[in-house]
Design a protein around this motif. Structure first.
Motif, PDB file in Angstrom:
ATOM      1  N   VAL A  70      13.494  74.675 -51.023  1.00  0.00           N
ATOM      2  CA  VAL A  70      14.552  75.086 -51.958  1.00  0.00           C
ATOM      3  C   VAL A  70      13.987  75.201 -53.370  1.00  0.00           C
ATOM      4  O   VAL A  70      14.321  76.132 -54.109  1.00  0.00           O
ATOM      5  CB  VAL A  70      15.726  74.094 -51.916  1.00  0.00           C
ATOM      6  N   GLU A  71      13.120  74.274 -53.749  1.00  0.00           N
ATOM      7  CA  GLU A  71      12.517  74.336 -55.084  1.00  0.00           C
ATOM      8  C   GLU A  71      11.649  75.580 -55.233  1.00  0.00           C
ATOM      9  O   GLU A  71      11.556  76.156 -56.320  1.00  0.00           O
ATOM     10  CB  GLU A  71      11.722  73.060 -55.341  1.00  0.00           C
ATOM     11  N   ASN A  72      11.014  76.011 -54.143  1.00  0.00           N
ATOM     12  CA  ASN A  72      10.248  77.261 -54.210  1.00  0.00           C
ATOM     13  C   ASN A  72      11.186  78.436 -54.470  1.00  0.00           C
ATOM     14  O   ASN A  72      10.879  79.307 -55.291  1.00  0.00           O
ATOM     15  CB  ASN A  72       9.488  77.488 -52.912  1.00  0.00           C
ATOM     16  N   ALA A  73      12.314  78.478 -53.774  1.00  0.00           N
ATOM     17  CA  ALA A  73      13.269  79.575 -53.979  1.00  0.00           C
ATOM     18  C   ALA A  73      13.805  79.567 -55.404  1.00  0.00           C
ATOM     19  O   ALA A  73      13.906  80.628 -56.051  1.00  0.00           O
ATOM     20  CB  ALA A  73      14.419  79.459 -52.976  1.00  0.00           C
ATOM     21  N   ALA A  74      14.135  78.386 -55.920  1.00  0.00           N
ATOM     22  CA  ALA A  74      14.632  78.292 -57.293  1.00  0.00           C
ATOM     23  C   ALA A  74      13.557  78.735 -58.287  1.00  0.00           C
ATOM     24  O   ALA A  74      13.839  79.443 -59.256  1.00  0.00           O
ATOM     25  CB  ALA A  74      15.093  76.869 -57.588  1.00  0.00           C
ATOM     26  N   GLY A  75      12.321  78.330 -58.050  1.00  0.00           N
ATOM     27  CA  GLY A  75      11.229  78.733 -58.931  1.00  0.00           C
ATOM     28  C   GLY A  75      10.970  80.223 -58.889  1.00  0.00           C
ATOM     29  O   GLY A  75      10.666  80.855 -59.907  1.00  0.00           O
TER      30      GLY A  75
END
Length: 281
Positions: A220-225
């Motif tokens: 999820v943090e990759n998608a947000a980034g």
């Protein structure tokens, strides 16, 4: 008039470099498994970035192999060199600066590689067929060309965070504005065929996770980034108001704490060989 120059949507600032490094950690093992490198291969990595996967392939190819990484960004090459040095792998991969649209290969290198590979590259170039044609020319007759790329339309989050669909649609439109294709993954086999290669296999590499999995927050943090890296293009391009963009990203970051959250995505994979008689398309 559409530019013929590659334009990477997310930039190469330190935050983006960190996101790319974490992304490699999440997916490299699956990509390496699908490649099935046997050892001793001469490998061309087009768009080698920070070089983590190029080094993974070099280890798999062993001392009898060779990996040449082509990367346009000086910052990415510098990061790749630093990472290799820190890992004690200086010299494992040869790095060479150049554009994927005009591969900087020497006369004796054309038609010499056993494998040419590109991942998350074609979505960022205005003429992906030109890149694939160069990759086909680079391998020997019988050599393999492997493409991995995104079809951003296949993503699903459930229960969907507030504002995610308009946010993701705006993100895909930001590719269009640069003359790039956010759904190029579905075209990989056709591109290989049009470039004169013989398609052999296509599949998906699952790229997702769910609440309760130890890697879920990283996904999820990759998608947000990824989305934060495209904020300027989305907001200044008039695709989404700044307030709407920021609220949707905050909702996504809060969503990762839900006990029932699931992210479904997949990387499109296509593999082909160069025939003995390669037609110049």
């Amino acid at each position: 008039m559409t530019s013929t120059r590659s334009r990477y949507l997310h930039g190469t600032d330190p935050r983006e470099q960190r996101r790319l490094a974490r992304l490699n950690t999440l997916i490299n093992r699956a990509s390496l498994r699908e490649l099935a490198i046997g050892g001793g291969e001469r490998i061309l990595e087009v768009g080698s970035g920070l070089g983590q996967f190029a080094r993974d392939m070099a280890r798999a190819a062993g001392p009898g192999g060779r990996v040449l990484g082509i990367e346009r960004s000086r910052a990415q090459i510098a990061g790749a060199v630093r990472a290799a040095r820190a890992a004690g792998e200086t010299g494992l991969v040869e790095w060479r600066r150049g554009d994927a649209l005009d591969l900087p290969l020497r006369r004796g290198e054309w038609g010499s590689f056993d494998l040419a590979h590109a991942r998350f590259l074609l979505e960022h170039v205005p003429d992906p067929l030109r890149v694939v044609r160069g990759m086909v020319r680079a391998v020997r007759p019988g050599g393999r060309i492997v493409l991995e790329d995104d079809d951003h339309d296949v993503i699903r989050l459930w229960p969907e965070p507030a504002g995610f669909t308009p946010l993701w649609n705006a993100y895909m439109r930001s590719f269009d504005r640069l003359g790039n294709d956010p759904a190029v993954g579905r075209r990989l086999v056709a591109l290989l065929h049009e470039a004169g290669a013989r398609p052999q296999r296509n599949t998906w590499i699952f790229f997702g996770s769910c609440s309760g999995s130890p890697d879920f927050m990283a996904y999820v943090e990759n998608a947000a980034g990824l989305l934060r890296g495209a904020r300027r293009a989305i907001v200044e391009g008039g695709l989404l108001p700044a307030r709407t963009f920021d609220a949707a990203v905050l909702a996504l970051e809060a969503w990762k704490r839900r006990p029932d959250a699931a992210l479904w995505f997949a990387i499109a994979w296509a593999e082909c060989v160069r025939p003995a008689r390669h037609r110049r398309s």
